[in-house]
Design a protein around this motif. Structure first.
Motif, PDB file in Angstrom:
ATOM      1  N   VAL A 178      10.354   8.071   3.485  1.00  0.00           N
ATOM      2  CA  VAL A 178       9.544   8.148   4.700  1.00  0.00           C
ATOM      3  C   VAL A 178       9.024   6.752   5.013  1.00  0.00           C
ATOM      4  CG1 VAL A 178       8.846  10.547   4.381  1.00  0.00           C
ATOM      5  CG2 VAL A 178       7.437   8.728   3.450  1.00  0.00           C
ATOM      6  N   MET A 179       8.756   6.504   6.302  1.00  0.00           N
ATOM      7  CA  MET A 179       8.201   5.240   6.737  1.00  0.00           C
ATOM      8  C   MET A 179       6.749   5.467   7.114  1.00  0.00           C
ATOM      9  SD  MET A 179       7.295   3.078   9.458  1.00  0.00           S
ATOM     10  CE  MET A 179       7.923   3.889  10.888  1.00  0.00           C
ATOM     11  N   ARG A 180       5.863   4.660   6.553  1.00  0.00           N
ATOM     12  CA  ARG A 180       4.440   4.753   6.861  1.00  0.00           C
ATOM     13  C   ARG A 180       3.919   3.362   7.187  1.00  0.00           C
ATOM     14  NH1 ARG A 180       5.040   8.997   8.033  1.00  0.00           N
ATOM     15  NH2 ARG A 180       5.021  10.839   6.755  1.00  0.00           N
ATOM     16  N   TRP A 181       2.873   3.313   8.013  1.00  0.00           N
ATOM     17  CA  TRP A 181       2.229   2.033   8.310  1.00  0.00           C
ATOM     18  C   TRP A 181       1.530   1.521   7.071  1.00  0.00           C
ATOM     19  CZ3 TRP A 181      -0.242   4.123  13.353  1.00  0.00           C
ATOM     20  CH2 TRP A 181       0.725   4.140  14.357  1.00  0.00           C
ATOM     21  N   ASN A 182       1.450   0.230   6.967  1.00  0.00           N
ATOM     22  CA  ASN A 182       0.805  -0.408   5.828  1.00  0.00           C
ATOM     23  C   ASN A 182      -0.701  -0.494   6.107  1.00  0.00           C
ATOM     24  OD1 ASN A 182       0.158  -1.844   3.601  1.00  0.00           O
ATOM     25  ND2 ASN A 182       1.335  -3.658   4.128  1.00  0.00           N
ATOM     26  N   THR A 183      -1.415   0.543   5.718  1.00  0.00           N
ATOM     27  CA  THR A 183      -2.862   0.588   5.894  1.00  0.00           C
ATOM     28  C   THR A 183      -3.520   0.732   4.528  1.00  0.00           C
ATOM     29  OG1 THR A 183      -2.868   2.987   6.129  1.00  0.00           O
ATOM     30  CG2 THR A 183      -2.632   1.706   8.157  1.00  0.00           C
ATOM     31  N   PRO A 184      -4.800   0.400   4.433  1.00  0.00           N
ATOM     32  CA  PRO A 184      -5.481   0.573   3.138  1.00  0.00           C
ATOM     33  C   PRO A 184      -5.463   2.016   2.639  1.00  0.00           C
ATOM     34  CG  PRO A 184      -6.784  -0.809   4.578  1.00  0.00           C
ATOM     35  CD  PRO A 184      -5.639  -0.298   5.397  1.00  0.00           C
ATOM     36  N   THR A 185      -5.507   2.973   3.552  1.00  0.00           N
ATOM     37  CA  THR A 185      -5.466   4.378   3.151  1.00  0.00           C
ATOM     38  C   THR A 185      -4.146   4.712   2.464  1.00  0.00           C
ATOM     39  OG1 THR A 185      -6.848   4.903   5.040  1.00  0.00           O
ATOM     40  CG2 THR A 185      -5.697   6.728   3.992  1.00  0.00           C
ATOM     41  N   VAL A 186      -3.050   4.294   3.085  1.00  0.00           N
ATOM     42  CA  VAL A 186      -1.722   4.575   2.508  1.00  0.00           C
ATOM     43  C   VAL A 186      -1.544   3.837   1.196  1.00  0.00           C
ATOM     44  CG1 VAL A 186       0.754   4.294   2.897  1.00  0.00           C
ATOM     45  CG2 VAL A 186      -0.695   5.110   4.744  1.00  0.00           C
ATOM     46  N   ARG A 187      -2.015   2.585   1.128  1.00  0.00           N
ATOM     47  CA  ARG A 187      -1.887   1.850  -0.126  1.00  0.00           C
ATOM     48  C   ARG A 187      -2.688   2.505  -1.246  1.00  0.00           C
ATOM     49  NH1 ARG A 187      -2.376  -2.843   3.159  1.00  0.00           N
ATOM     50  NH2 ARG A 187      -4.468  -3.192   2.362  1.00  0.00           N
ATOM     51  N   GLY A 188      -3.834   3.074  -0.920  1.00  0.00           N
ATOM     52  CA  GLY A 188      -4.603   3.801  -1.927  1.00  0.00           C
ATOM     53  C   GLY A 188      -3.888   5.046  -2.404  1.00  0.00           C
ATOM     54  N   MET A 189      -3.235   5.752  -1.476  1.00  0.00           N
ATOM     55  CA  MET A 189      -2.463   6.932  -1.858  1.00  0.00           C
ATOM     56  C   MET A 189      -1.294   6.535  -2.753  1.00  0.00           C
ATOM     57  SD  MET A 189      -2.475   8.681   1.848  1.00  0.00           S
ATOM     58  CE  MET A 189      -2.034  10.373   1.569  1.00  0.00           C
ATOM     59  N   LEU A 190      -0.656   5.421  -2.429  1.00  0.00           N
ATOM     60  CA  LEU A 190       0.476   4.962  -3.233  1.00  0.00           C
ATOM     61  C   LEU A 190       0.028   4.531  -4.622  1.00  0.00           C
ATOM     62  CD1 LEU A 190       2.474   2.948  -0.586  1.00  0.00           C
ATOM     63  CD2 LEU A 190       2.965   5.216  -1.482  1.00  0.00           C
ATOM     64  N   GLN A 191      -1.144   3.942  -4.705  1.00  0.00           N
ATOM     65  CA  GLN A 191      -1.666   3.549  -6.007  1.00  0.00           C
ATOM     66  C   GLN A 191      -1.867   4.774  -6.895  1.00  0.00           C
ATOM     67  OE1 GLN A 191      -1.980   0.444  -7.024  1.00  0.00           O
ATOM     68  NE2 GLN A 191      -2.733   1.076  -9.024  1.00  0.00           N
ATOM     69  N   GLN A 192      -2.223   5.880  -6.276  1.00  0.00           N
ATOM     70  CA  GLN A 192      -2.478   7.109  -7.020  1.00  0.00           C
ATOM     71  C   GLN A 192      -1.189   7.716  -7.582  1.00  0.00           C
ATOM     72  OE1 GLN A 192      -4.291  10.240  -4.669  1.00  0.00           O
ATOM     73  NE2 GLN A 192      -5.995  10.226  -6.115  1.00  0.00           N
TER      74      GLN A 192
END
Length: 110
Positions: free
Chosen positions: A50-64
Motif C-alpha cells: 500500500v502507498m501512504r503519505w509520509n506523516t508522523p502518524t504513519v511513521r509511528g504506526m510503522l514503528q509499532q
C-alpha cells in the motif's frame, strides 16, 4: 523475502513524500494492537503493498509493526518493480546444436 530485509526498518523515510509499505509476515499470532494497526494501514494479506503519505502518524504506526512490514521510498519501490519486470521479460530462446562443429559443416556441403 530476503529482498525486503535490506529495506526493512532502515529506510531513511524523512525525505520521501510517499511510503510504500509491504506486509511481509503473517498476521496470525500477532498482538491485537498490531493487528489493529495493520488494519488501519489497510494491510490485510501477505506480500500486499500500500502507498501512504509520509506523516508522523504513519511513521509511528510503522514503528509499532516494523517486524511485520517492509518500508520503501518511492524511488526504491519503482526500482524494485523495474527489476522484477526485467526479470520476467521474455528472453530469446537458447539454441543448442548437438552436432560436432566439423560434422555440421560437412553435412551442409554436398
Amino acid at each position: 523475502m530476503s529482498a525486503f530485509n535490506k529495506f526493512k526498518a532502515s529506510v531513511p523515510v524523512a525525505w520521501s513524500p510517499n511510503l510504500y509499505i509491504t506486509l511481509v509476515r503473517g498476521i496470525p499470532g500477532t498482538r491485537r494492537l498490531h493487528r489493529r494497526t495493520l488494519e488501519a494501514l489497510r494491510l490485510r494479506k501477505c506480500n500486499r503493498t500500500v502507498m501512504r503519505w509520509n506523516t508522523p502518524t504513519v511513521r509511528g504506526m510503522l514503528q509499532q509493526v516494523k517486524r511485520l512490514v517492509a518500508v520503501e521510498t518511492e524511488e526504491m519501490f519503482k526500482a524494485r518493480k523495474e527489476n522484477e519486470a526485467k526479470h520476467r521479460a521474455l528472453r530469446p530462446p537458447v539454441v543448442v546444436s548437438h552436432f560436432p562443429a566439423s560434422a555440421a559443416n560437412s553435412s551442409k556441403q554436398p
